[in-house]
Design an enzyme around this catalytic site. Structure first.
Site, PDB file in Angstrom:
ATOM      1  N   CYS A  79       0.832  -1.186   0.028  1.00 42.26           N
ATOM      2  CA  CYS A  79       0.033  -0.184   0.152  1.00 42.26           C
ATOM      3  C   CYS A  79       0.763   1.232   0.104  1.00 42.26           C
ATOM      4  CB  CYS A  79      -0.795  -0.074   1.380  1.00 42.26           C
ATOM      5  SG  CYS A  79      -2.494   0.933   0.642  1.00 42.26           S
ATOM      6  N   HIS A 169      -3.451  -4.619   1.933  1.00 42.55           N
ATOM      7  CA  HIS A 169      -2.659  -5.099   3.177  1.00 42.55           C
ATOM      8  C   HIS A 169      -2.586  -6.473   3.580  1.00 42.55           C
ATOM      9  CE1 HIS A 169      -2.330  -0.853   5.187  1.00 42.55           C
ATOM     10  NE2 HIS A 169      -3.296  -0.664   4.149  1.00 42.55           N
ATOM     11  N   GLU A 171      -0.974  -8.256   5.784  1.00 44.26           N
ATOM     12  CA  GLU A 171      -0.718  -8.352   7.107  1.00 44.26           C
ATOM     13  C   GLU A 171      -2.122  -8.427   7.902  1.00 44.26           C
ATOM     14  OE1 GLU A 171      -0.405  -5.510   5.815  1.00 44.26           O
ATOM     15  OE2 GLU A 171      -1.006  -3.860   7.029  1.00 44.26           O
TER      16      GLU A 171
HETATM   17  N1  GLN Z   1      -3.583   6.382   0.554  1.00 44.55           N
HETATM   18  C1  GLN Z   1      -2.294   6.282   1.268  1.00 44.55           C
HETATM   19  C2  GLN Z   1      -1.234   7.002   0.655  1.00 44.55           C
HETATM   20  O1  GLN Z   1      -1.297   7.674  -0.418  1.00 44.55           O
HETATM   21  C3  GLN Z   1      -1.969   4.760   1.268  1.00 44.55           C
HETATM   22  C4  GLN Z   1      -3.107   3.953   2.141  1.00 44.55           C
HETATM   23  C5  GLN Z   1      -2.624   2.831   2.942  1.00 44.55           C
HETATM   24  O2  GLN Z   1      -1.387   2.470   3.064  1.00 44.55           O
HETATM   25  N2  GLN Z   1      -3.711   2.019   3.119  1.00 44.55           N
HETATM   26  O3  GLN Z   1      -0.203   6.896   1.041  1.00 44.55           O
END
Ligand code: GLN
Length: 195
Positions: A79, A169, A171
């Site tokens: 992410c 995610h 995890e």
């Molecule tokens: N929207 C977040 C970003 O731009 C990422 C979201 C996340 O890691 N769950 O960093």
């Protein structure tokens, strides 16, 4: 036993460490750049990429992270961590900029901030319960990048040699197959160093 660090400046650190340990490797929270020397692979967790970048600069991590990548050590961005790894970001300067992908942030729409989807991930699982939270996606992938999974025609997991990245995610579920896949990458990279 391989040692896997989790960058612990911000974000979902503890869950990644638990997942690494469930897979039989040692998980270490990395709070100081010197600690990077102790680990064979590194997970960049989810959280908020701009906040994480501020902390990377504040605690002087950037050179050490780039060096870690240059040494050929495996890195897994989840992410926000995927955003940190990308060589190109839509509408923003890149951060660590080592994986040959273009990433767009917050790309699944505001109305669906978070959702879960069962994904087929190549070489990993047929039904992986993926949790997406304000997730980015990979808009474009270089020739050496292997696409591992798509959701709604968007690339959400990919690998380029030592680099692994996903939009979601891994995890936050009890299925540790993707972490286990990364740990295999770490073992292979470590074994090569001693040849
Ligand atoms: N929207 C977040 C970003 O731009 C990422 C979201 C996340 O890691 N769950 O960093």
């Amino acid at each position: 036993m391989v040692k896997v660090g989790v960058l612990a400046l911000q974000g979902a650190v503890r869950e990644h460490i638990r997942s690494v340990e469930e897979c039989g490797a040692e998980g270490i929270a990395i709070k100081k750049e010197e600690q990077l020397k102790e680990v064979d692979g590194l997970i960049l967790p989810g959280g908020e990429s701009t906040a994480m970048r501020r902390l990377i600069d504040k605690y002087d991590f950037m050179d050490a992270l780039k060096e870690f990548a240059a040494e050929g050590k495996p890195m897994f961005g989840t992410c926000a961590g995927l955003i940190l790894l990308a060589k190109n970001l839509v509408g923003h300067e890149p951060h660590i900029g080592v994986m040959d992908i273009t990433v767009e942030r917050n790309s699944f729409g505001r109305q669906v901030d978070s959702f879960e989807a069962d994904l087929a991930i190549k070489d990993v699982a047929d039904n992986f319960p993926a949790v997406f939270i304000r997730a980015p996606h990979i808009v474009e992938a270089g020739a050496e990048v292997e696409i591992l999974s798509k959701h709604n025609d968007r690339i959400v997991a990919a690998r380029e040699g030592q680099f692994l990245g996903c939009s979601f995610h891994p995890e936050l579920t009890d299925k540790h197959d993707l972490t286990a896949y990364f740990i295999e990458m770490v073992k292979e990279a470590k074994a090569k160093q001693f040849v």
